[in-house]
Design a protein around this motif. Sequence first.
Motif, PDB file in Angstrom:
ATOM      1  N   ASP A 197      45.821  40.356  29.713  1.00  0.00           N
ATOM      2  CA  ASP A 197      46.894  39.364  29.736  1.00  0.00           C
ATOM      3  C   ASP A 197      47.644  39.556  28.419  1.00  0.00           C
ATOM      4  N   CYS A 198      48.622  40.486  28.443  1.00  0.00           N
ATOM      5  CA  CYS A 198      49.318  40.833  27.185  1.00  0.00           C
ATOM      6  C   CYS A 198      50.328  39.771  26.808  1.00  0.00           C
ATOM      7  N   GLY A 199      50.771  39.006  27.823  1.00  0.00           N
ATOM      8  CA  GLY A 199      51.705  37.909  27.564  1.00  0.00           C
ATOM      9  C   GLY A 199      53.138  38.361  27.325  1.00  0.00           C
ATOM     10  N   ASP A 209      55.394  41.173  34.054  1.00  0.00           N
ATOM     11  CA  ASP A 209      54.405  40.588  34.959  1.00  0.00           C
ATOM     12  C   ASP A 209      53.683  39.411  34.315  1.00  0.00           C
ATOM     13  N   CYS A 210      53.278  39.587  33.055  1.00  0.00           N
ATOM     14  CA  CYS A 210      52.613  38.483  32.361  1.00  0.00           C
ATOM     15  C   CYS A 210      53.567  37.306  32.190  1.00  0.00           C
ATOM     16  N   LYS A 211      54.860  37.601  32.055  1.00  0.00           N
ATOM     17  CA  LYS A 211      55.831  36.515  31.886  1.00  0.00           C
ATOM     18  C   LYS A 211      56.175  35.843  33.208  1.00  0.00           C
ATOM     19  N   SER A 212      55.910  36.548  34.304  1.00  0.00           N
ATOM     20  CA  SER A 212      56.238  35.979  35.616  1.00  0.00           C
ATOM     21  C   SER A 212      55.105  35.094  36.112  1.00  0.00           C
ATOM     22  N   LYS A 245      44.320  34.190  30.007  1.00  0.00           N
ATOM     23  CA  LYS A 245      44.471  33.369  28.786  1.00  0.00           C
ATOM     24  C   LYS A 245      45.001  31.973  29.081  1.00  0.00           C
ATOM     25  N   HIS A 246      45.742  31.843  30.146  1.00  0.00           N
ATOM     26  CA  HIS A 246      46.298  30.541  30.498  1.00  0.00           C
ATOM     27  C   HIS A 246      45.318  29.732  31.350  1.00  0.00           C
ATOM     28  N   ILE A 282      41.807  30.313  32.277  1.00  0.00           N
ATOM     29  CA  ILE A 282      40.382  30.084  31.969  1.00  0.00           C
ATOM     30  C   ILE A 282      40.202  28.784  31.169  1.00  0.00           C
ATOM     31  N   PRO A 283      41.019  28.546  30.129  1.00  0.00           N
ATOM     32  CA  PRO A 283      40.871  27.261  29.420  1.00  0.00           C
ATOM     33  C   PRO A 283      41.090  26.030  30.315  1.00  0.00           C
ATOM     34  N   ILE A 284      41.954  26.148  31.307  1.00  0.00           N
ATOM     35  CA  ILE A 284      42.164  25.017  32.237  1.00  0.00           C
ATOM     36  C   ILE A 284      40.882  24.769  33.035  1.00  0.00           C
ATOM     37  N   LEU A 285      40.255  25.863  33.499  1.00  0.00           N
ATOM     38  CA  LEU A 285      39.015  25.709  34.279  1.00  0.00           C
ATOM     39  C   LEU A 285      37.885  25.162  33.406  1.00  0.00           C
ATOM     40  N   ILE A 286      37.847  25.589  32.145  1.00  0.00           N
ATOM     41  CA  ILE A 286      36.836  25.057  31.221  1.00  0.00           C
ATOM     42  C   ILE A 286      37.014  23.538  31.083  1.00  0.00           C
TER      43      ILE A 286
END
Length: 378
Positions: free
Chosen positions: A97-99, A103-106, A329-330, A332-336
């Motif tokens: 997830d290079c950000g 694609d990462c921005k979409s 990166k976006h 996984i923290p939500i699932l945690i």
Amino acid sequence: KKEGKAIRCRAAVARKAGEPLVIEEVMVAAPKAHEVRIRIICTSLCHSDITFWKLKDPPGYFPRILGHESIGVVESVGEDVDEVTEGDTVIPSFMADCGECVDCKSKKSNQCSNFPFKVSPLMHRDETSRFMDLNGETLYHFLYISSFSEYTVVDVTHVVKIDPAVPPNRACLLSCGVSTGVGAAWRTANVEAGSTVAIFGLGAIGLAVAEGARLCGASRIIGVDVNPDKFEIGKIFGVTDFVNSASCKDKSVSEVIKEMTGGGADYCFECVGLASLVHEAFACCRLGWGKTVVLGVDKPGTQLSFSSFEILLSGKTITGSLFGGLKAKHDIPILIKRYMDKELQLDEFVTHEVSFEEINKAFDLLIEGKSLRCVIWM
Ligand code: CXF
Ligand code: ZN
């Protein structure tokens, strides 16, 4: 920045296809630019580890350090790493997830085009290995992670910083399997409240799809499996109906599901990795709007076949889902956070926990279908 040194530590090395892993001392190089060296706290076994461990035809890469579902602490970082620092708790992710890329921005994709997913045996940027055995032989990486080692080196694009308060033997599941299943319902299919869902295969991925569909408010979740015991565990994750595919004799599973749902499920998920089941799933998703999501990993080279008319007249969609469509990166923290808030269930996936020395036991349990997730403590 100080010059890093190689670390000598223990790793479970897959020396030959299908042979028990060997715990031995290995050398783990210092992280290069954009890389992070991680001390693994615990790792869990995912079925893909077994798939690539068994690989004979086409031959797999050996000797290799497998493992990709894990959690750890940053031990040191290479040049140009600002995102994490020594001591941070991180979850490695096999999807970069290079950000920064389109694609990462979409919102539409989780397939980073700067670091596209390949089943590569090496590091992402320079295609070399950071592992060596004590005879100087190169050891291959796995899915850019190789967590069956006390220390590993991972590219910073594959690392997610998380809240260190989360129990590691739960959080590690979000590194692959559970995230993939939950994400497939939540992000790939975007299951709406009130939907009908059919899940083919109630292993950890299928059960995680059920959990995702439950969180999305699906009103009917039909589980399909050859093992009727799966219904009991399925109920915990929201499975409301069960079809034993082994006892479908005069009717196909898809016919049974079409009857049960008055025409077909809104969403079907294939979680086994069998072309015949993908066809069954597609056959019983609803004409006009049904969506079939393929999650199972079949043998490399396996073909699916649909007649052009079958697709044309159906109006149905079939799609793949890598890591459940999640952006590591976006999401996984939500699932945690959802786990910490007692919404997302993770505890129930962990059926076994073993020490690193017993890693081969984790393989046996998953192969024999006795475990969902076995956590391996380093
Ligand atoms: C899988 C995804 C599909 C290709 C092989 C690896 N990822 C994790 O288990
Ligand atoms: Zn996996």
